[in-house]
Design a protein around this motif. Structure first.
Motif, PDB file in Angstrom:
ATOM      1  N   TYR A  99      41.374  46.534  30.576  1.00 29.65           N
ATOM      2  CA  TYR A  99      41.592  46.646  29.129  1.00 29.65           C
ATOM      3  C   TYR A  99      41.345  48.072  28.659  1.00 29.65           C
ATOM      4  CZ  TYR A  99      42.202  41.705  28.105  1.00 29.65           C
ATOM      5  OH  TYR A  99      42.699  40.446  28.018  1.00 29.65           O
ATOM      6  N   THR A 120      33.478  49.716  31.771  1.00 31.87           N
ATOM      7  CA  THR A 120      34.223  49.077  30.689  1.00 31.87           C
ATOM      8  C   THR A 120      34.773  50.184  29.789  1.00 31.87           C
ATOM      9  OG1 THR A 120      32.511  47.393  30.744  1.00 31.87           O
ATOM     10  CG2 THR A 120      34.071  47.301  28.904  1.00 31.87           C
ATOM     11  N   ASP A 164      29.841  37.862  28.245  1.00 34.65           N
ATOM     12  CA  ASP A 164      30.533  38.837  29.104  1.00 34.65           C
ATOM     13  C   ASP A 164      30.794  40.147  28.366  1.00 34.65           C
ATOM     14  OD1 ASP A 164      31.637  39.911  31.366  1.00 34.65           O
ATOM     15  OD2 ASP A 164      33.501  38.736  31.298  1.00 34.65           O
ATOM     16  N   ASN A 222      35.051  36.749  23.238  1.00 38.04           N
ATOM     17  CA  ASN A 222      34.114  36.215  24.226  1.00 38.04           C
ATOM     18  C   ASN A 222      32.934  35.508  23.565  1.00 38.04           C
ATOM     19  OD1 ASN A 222      35.675  37.035  26.343  1.00 38.04           O
ATOM     20  ND2 ASN A 222      34.430  38.828  26.856  1.00 38.04           N
ATOM     21  N   VAL A 261      38.901  46.558  23.547  1.00 39.87           N
ATOM     22  CA  VAL A 261      37.616  46.006  24.020  1.00 39.87           C
ATOM     23  C   VAL A 261      36.874  45.244  22.927  1.00 39.87           C
ATOM     24  CG1 VAL A 261      35.297  46.650  24.840  1.00 39.87           C
ATOM     25  CG2 VAL A 261      37.326  47.618  25.940  1.00 39.87           C
ATOM     26  N   VAL A 310      38.247  41.769  22.468  1.00 41.44           N
ATOM     27  CA  VAL A 310      37.920  40.903  23.613  1.00 41.44           C
ATOM     28  C   VAL A 310      36.470  40.457  23.516  1.00 41.44           C
ATOM     29  CG1 VAL A 310      37.785  40.736  26.128  1.00 41.44           C
ATOM     30  CG2 VAL A 310      39.644  42.030  25.086  1.00 41.44           C
ATOM     31  N   ARG A 311      35.595  41.381  23.178  1.00 39.75           N
ATOM     32  CA  ARG A 311      34.173  41.031  23.038  1.00 39.75           C
ATOM     33  C   ARG A 311      33.967  39.984  21.939  1.00 39.75           C
ATOM     34  NH1 ARG A 311      31.370  46.992  23.575  1.00 39.75           N
ATOM     35  NH2 ARG A 311      31.178  46.912  25.842  1.00 39.75           N
ATOM     36  N   ASP A 364      37.239  39.384  32.198  1.00 33.11           N
ATOM     37  CA  ASP A 364      38.494  39.789  31.542  1.00 33.11           C
ATOM     38  C   ASP A 364      39.266  40.812  32.377  1.00 33.11           C
ATOM     39  OD1 ASP A 364      37.932  38.450  28.783  1.00 33.11           O
ATOM     40  OD2 ASP A 364      36.112  39.570  29.298  1.00 33.11           O
ATOM     41  N   ASP A 365      38.525  41.677  33.071  1.00 35.74           N
ATOM     42  CA  ASP A 365      39.177  42.739  33.854  1.00 35.74           C
ATOM     43  C   ASP A 365      39.355  42.379  35.326  1.00 35.74           C
ATOM     44  OD1 ASP A 365      39.710  44.605  31.879  1.00 35.74           O
ATOM     45  OD2 ASP A 365      37.893  45.790  32.214  1.00 35.74           O
ATOM     46  N   LEU A 408      33.041  42.678  30.008  1.00 32.25           N
ATOM     47  CA  LEU A 408      34.422  42.280  30.342  1.00 32.25           C
ATOM     48  C   LEU A 408      34.678  42.138  31.848  1.00 32.25           C
ATOM     49  CD1 LEU A 408      34.635  43.285  27.354  1.00 32.25           C
ATOM     50  CD2 LEU A 408      36.899  44.132  27.893  1.00 32.25           C
TER      51      LEU A 408
END
Ligand code: GL4
Length: 836
Positions: free
Chosen positions: A716, A671, A771, A728, A721, A724-725, A777-778, A774
């Protein structure tokens, strides 16, 4: 009075001094001599192990002679020296490396041939010295090789663990089992016990301040343990320069506690002896996690105390005032593990040398340099105050004093900023209070660095942000990691090394010490004959790996496939999970195809090798999944010609030396923002393997060197990051929405395609909820990158060009470059020439 040296008859001494044995007859004589005397064996009962030992002892003779000359020169010249303090040195095998660095491989092969032994078989007899977990320990080993090769006066200090990193076994169900690694069982011909180098190290007891107007205190009572030195010679490449790795073994101060023994309490008597030797009995097998165990703190203090005592004794031999210590000594802290060296040096200066506090602090902060190797919070060391109080009471006092003066200075610069003081204090509040070792290492050092550009930025903007504001940015910088091209090209890939020498038309001694020279080969990417040779070497390396897997595991590998490799410690942040889920996706895609369609697919073999920390349950579950997916895939008649999967057990330096030269593509898919540097990425690329990775760690700098058309990036980016976290957690979206492809993969796992789906639920849930790494996401971006790799591989000639371009632009990643940066910009160290 002055003693006369040598004692006795000088002529007798001179006539009998041994010289290096470098020709075949001399080498044979030396080997046979060791067979007969050191091993007390004979020609008629000598096996490969014995022959290996005799050959190793004879090589060690040469190393010792060079070592003696090197150390004599250091003593005469009194140069500034640097010491690399590392709890881990992941050395691997020594024989091949020593032979190559001494440039004696040919002669030794010829000699052992004459004696009826095959050199390659003898090399296989050696056990890896596996005194490390992963990248951090292997980096230390590369830096020792480069220091000696660059003729720098650098010694390593570490612990002589009786057991290195555990041996990994995989049960038929895919469960990781751990067995001890008794690497010293067959004797270790590479170490030299120094019975004359011993120090007492104290634990427990009490510390009483003198309160006589000085900062001094007396630390007494408790338990004393003996540190005994073992030396391992570190040969430089094509130079006499031979440095030292000094490893400490703990021993009870007396073999038995006589009082208990006399009282008839045999149990207790033996227990005290056990507790002293327990300190260096085993390497902690955790990479990136700390557990706050008393024995681990004991290891750290035992090692730093013995090492500092040794350095101070050596410094005192040159007769300079103690205030000049930093002019003669630089100490590099490999992560926070050796941070206790900071209060220990303060203790020695203040309590034993009677130096005033401020002077002592000045000496200390001019001596140490701190390298941070990770920003993962679970790896940041903290020690409970009560534990420190119990084990090292005087050091706790010193840490409190350091903290008091430090916070006074912070308060002066930022008056009234209470929150800042709380954030920056060496003591974290809580139950119990904890000592923040990264902060202590930072304020106790002259410079602080990270291990790749991005990571060094992250150190400055996250964990040490307040310290940058307080001390100024100048103290914080970057030294991008490197790898030694001796082990990671010349030794592991001799054919490629030979092709490079031939094409550059220089002996390897030249380019192996100036790796930027590889750039000169770039035009040859356009040369079809060169490409052919290049590709044939890769193919033979793939066959060598296949042979290895056949003989060790009895498995048959398709060497006409693309070899896709991910080898590193098993950790969620490194995302072997993403890789295995991608493999399952590929499998499902193949199953969806008609037989005709499948025939157009490029066959692929995916390799994993990784150890999980014994207590890291999710990591072990991921291994289990990989093993069970492999079982199904490799047995599926429809797909097995197009997709094979192998989990190779017991990953080690020696296994890496076989895997890396055989890879077409390798995966470095952490990540973004989590992998500080990575170093295997450099090793694969140097051997002409392409890189598939995230925009993370040293991948970024590799991409800059090879050019964007030669790497495969996805995912990402670091600055994204965090958001996104956050989403999530606070605005979660189902996997189905983020990636239908991944949702399908998760559901077939869950439904039991690879055996009882239920057991994988805890792992699958880490993706479904939160997650943090990610994965979902990835995922699509990752699958897309894999597709680009497949497409690129279809054009074989273009692929070989990429491979050549990749290897030939790796100059920057030689550990020679890295170690010279430390020597010049940090330690202020100069090379010392060793006369012939
Ligand atoms: C590590 C990093 O995780 C790795 O990226 C880096 O290459 C290595 C050497 O600097 O250090 N940090 C820890 S902790 N273990 C590592 O391998």
């Amino acid at each position: 009075g002055k003693e006369k040296w040598p004692r006795g008859d000088e002529k007798t001494w001179k006539e009998n001094m041994r010289a290096l044995e470098t020709d075949v007859p001399g080498i044979s004589r030396n080997i046979v001599n060791h067979v007969q005397t050191s091993l007390a064996r004979q020609a008629y009962n000598l096996d490969d192990l014995g022959a290996y030992q005799a050959a190793a002892l004879s090589v060690r003779d040469n190393l010792i002679l060079n070592w003696n000359d090197t150390q004599l020169q250091y003593t005469r010249k009194e140069p500034k020296r640097a010491y690399y303090l590392s709890l881990e040195f992941l050395m691997g095998r020594a024989l091949d490396n020593a032979l190559l660095n001494l440039d004696l491989k040919k002669q030794y092969s010829e000699s052992t041939d004459k004696l009826g032994f095959n050199m390659e078989d003898l090399l296989e007899q050696e056990r890896d010295a596996a005194l490390g977990n992963g990248g951090l320990g292997r980096l230390a080993a590369c830096y020792l090789d480069s220091s000696a090769s660059m003729e720098l006066p650098v010694w390593g200090y570490g612990l002589r663990y009786k057991y290195g990193i555990f041996q990994q076994l995989i049960s038929p169900e895919g469960q990781q089992l751990e067995a001890p690694d008794p690497w010293l069982e067959n004797q270790n011909p590479w170490e030299l016990p120094r019975l004359d180098v011993q120090y007492d190290v104290r634990f427990y007891g009490s510390a009483d301040r003198l309160n006589d107007g000085t900062p001094r205190a007396v630390w007494s009572g408790g338990q004393e343990v003996v540190a005994q030195a073992y030396d391992v010679m570190i040969p430089g490449c094509f130079t006499k320069s031979t440095n030292n790795l000094r490893l400490w073994e703990s021993k009870p101060k007396r073999g038995f506690d006589l009082n208990s023994f006399n009282a008839g309490d045999y149990e207790r008597a033996v227990e005290s002896s056990n507790s002293a030797s327990a300190i260096t009995s085993v390497l902690y097998p955790n990479d990136h996690t700390t557990f706050g165990k008393e024995l681990r703190l004991k290891q750290q203090y035992f090692w730093t105390a013995a090492s500092l005592a040794d350095m101070i004794r050596r410094f005192k031999n040159i007769g300079k005032p103690i205030t000049q210590f930093p002019e003669y000594v630089a100490i590099q802290l490999n992560d926070t593990h050796p941070t206790m060296a900071i209060p220990e040096l303060m203790r020695i200066l203040v309590d034993e040398e009677d130096v005033p506090w401020d002077t002592a602090w000045q000496i200390t902060t001019n001596t140490f340099f701190y390298t941070n190797h990770t920003v993962l919070p679970e790896a940041l060391e903290k020690w409970p105050v009560p534990l420190m109080q119990h084990l090292l009471p005087r050091h706790l006092q010193i840490i409190y004093d350091i903290n008091m003066y430090f916070l006074q200075a912070v308060e002066k610069k930022f008056p009234g900023d209470r929150e800042r003081l709380a954030r920056m204090s060496l003591i974290e509040e809580g139950f119990p209070q904890q000592i923040r070792m990264a902060f202590l290492a930072c304020i106790g050092s002259r410079k602080v660095n990270g291990v790749a550009e991005l990571h060094s930025e992250l150190v400055k903007t996250t964990i040490l942000k307040d310290f940058v504001e307080f001390e100024g940015a100048g103290k914080f910088s970057n030294v991008t990691n490197g790898i030694t091209p001796r082990r990671w090209l010349d030794q592991c890939n001799p054919e490629l090394s030979a092709l490079i020498s031939k094409s550059l038309n220089v002996p390897k001694q030249v380019w192996l010490k100036d790796l930027f020279m590889l750039k000169k080969l770039l035009p040859l990417a356009e040369d079809a004959a060169f490409r052919k040779e290049w590709a044939e070497i890769k193919q033979r390396n793939k066959e060598r790996l296949a042979h290895h897997v056949r003989t060790t595991l009895g498995l048959e590998i398709n060497t006409n496939a693309m070899f896709d490799v991910q080898i590193k410690r098993l950790h969620e942040y490194k995302r072997q999970s993403l890789n295995i889920l991608g493999v399952i996706h590929r499998y499902l895609t193949l199953k969806d195809m008609s037989a005709e369609e499948r025939k157009k697919v490029n066959p692929r073999v995916v390799f994993f090798a990784a150890k999980a920390a014994p207590g890291y349950w999710i990591a072990k579950l991921i291994i289990r999944l990989i093993v069970n997916v492999a079982r199904i895939l490799n047995a599926d008649p429809e797909t097995k010609d197009y997709l094979q999967l192998y989990f190779l057990p017991d990953y080690s330096v020696s296994l890496a030396e076989v895997l890396i030269p055989a890879s077409d593509i390798s995966q470095h898919i952490s990540t973004a923002g989590t992998e500080a540097s990575g170093t295997s990425n450099m090793k694969f690329c140097l051997n002409g393997g392409l890189l598939l990775g995230t925009v993370d760690g040293a991948n970024i700098e590799i991409g800059e060197e090879v050019g964007e058309s030669n790497v495969f990036f996805f995912g990402y980016l670091t600055p994204e990051v965090e958001q996104v976290r956050y989403n999530n957690i606070y605005h979660p979206r189902p996997v189905e929405e983020k990636s239908p492809a991944l949702a399908r993969v998760l559901s077939v796992v869950s439904q039991g395609m690879f055996g009882d789906g239920g057991i994988y639920e805890p792992f699958l849930n880490t993706i479904r909820q939160g997650d943090y790494y990610l994965i979902a996401d990835d995922f699509d971006s990752y699958i897309n990158a894999l597709k680009m790799v497949d497409d690129a591989y279809l054009d074989k000639e273009e692929w070989i060009k990429k491979s050549i371009r990749t290897a030939c632009t790796m100059g920057k990643f030689s550990s020679d470059r890295a170690i010279m940066e430390y020597a010049e910009s940090y330690w202020n160290l100069e090379p010392v020439k060793i006369p012939a």
